[in-house]
Design a protein around this motif. Structure first.
Motif, PDB file in Angstrom:
ATOM      1  N   LEU A  16      44.252 -16.831 -21.514  1.00 45.54           N
ATOM      2  CA  LEU A  16      44.788 -17.872 -20.839  1.00 45.54           C
ATOM      3  C   LEU A  16      45.775 -18.632 -21.748  1.00 45.54           C
ATOM      4  N   HIS A  17      45.434 -19.155 -23.020  1.00 47.92           N
ATOM      5  CA  HIS A  17      46.389 -19.553 -23.776  1.00 47.92           C
ATOM      6  C   HIS A  17      47.506 -18.781 -24.049  1.00 47.92           C
ATOM      7  N   PRO A  57      38.143 -21.350 -22.589  1.00 48.79           N
ATOM      8  CA  PRO A  57      37.536 -20.030 -21.958  1.00 48.79           C
ATOM      9  C   PRO A  57      38.458 -19.565 -20.932  1.00 48.79           C
ATOM     10  N   ASP A  58      38.716 -18.245 -20.872  1.00 44.99           N
ATOM     11  CA  ASP A  58      39.507 -17.725 -19.811  1.00 44.99           C
ATOM     12  C   ASP A  58      39.006 -17.569 -18.510  1.00 44.99           C
ATOM     13  N   ASP A  59      39.886 -17.868 -17.671  1.00 42.12           N
ATOM     14  CA  ASP A  59      39.565 -17.990 -16.217  1.00 42.12           C
ATOM     15  C   ASP A  59      40.177 -17.228 -15.342  1.00 42.12           C
ATOM     16  N   PRO A  60      39.707 -16.150 -14.817  1.00 44.59           N
ATOM     17  CA  PRO A  60      40.780 -15.132 -14.008  1.00 44.59           C
ATOM     18  C   PRO A  60      41.313 -15.879 -12.961  1.00 44.59           C
ATOM     19  N   ALA A  61      40.597 -16.807 -12.238  1.00 45.13           N
ATOM     20  CA  ALA A  61      41.449 -17.506 -11.165  1.00 45.13           C
ATOM     21  C   ALA A  61      42.581 -18.329 -11.834  1.00 45.13           C
ATOM     22  N   LYS A  62      42.339 -19.095 -12.818  1.00 49.56           N
ATOM     23  CA  LYS A  62      43.655 -19.717 -13.344  1.00 49.56           C
ATOM     24  C   LYS A  62      44.556 -19.070 -14.012  1.00 49.56           C
ATOM     25  N   LEU A  63      44.165 -17.575 -14.474  1.00 51.22           N
ATOM     26  CA  LEU A  63      45.316 -16.809 -15.058  1.00 51.22           C
ATOM     27  C   LEU A  63      46.097 -16.340 -13.912  1.00 51.22           C
ATOM     28  N   ALA A  64      45.573 -16.234 -12.910  1.00 52.10           N
ATOM     29  CA  ALA A  64      46.286 -15.596 -11.418  1.00 52.10           C
ATOM     30  C   ALA A  64      46.907 -16.661 -10.991  1.00 52.10           C
TER      31      ALA A  64
END
Length: 80
Positions: A16-17, A57-64
């Motif tokens: 995400l970063h 922490p990575d979050d698939p929803a935030k990345l999308a």
């Protein structure tokens, strides 16, 4: 393009970063008002880009949502 390779509490971190860094770079290359674009992308994504740190922490929803918002504002496909 492979993003992120760390881990934090069992959750992968860095993707995400890294994506935010890609978006920031593309905003700079666009020649437009970077502050305005950053605000628009953040509003559309549902979070402020500045809060994403290397250990977030990575979050698939935030990345999308970041991908969709950046593509909408910048008018181009994101490389992540």
């Amino acid at each position: 393009m492979k993003l992120g390779d760390g881990s934090y509490g069992g959750n992968p971190v860095g993707q995400l970063h890294d994506a935010v860094q890609v978006v920031e770079g593309l905003m700079g290359e666009s020649g437009g008002d970077v502050d305005r674009m950053r605000g628009l992308i953040g509003m559309k994504a549902g979070f402020f880009l500045i809060i994403i740190k290397p250990d977030t922490p990575d979050d698939p929803a935030k990345l999308a949502s970041l991908r969709a918002a950046a593509e909408d504002v910048l008018g181009r496909k994101m490389p992540f």
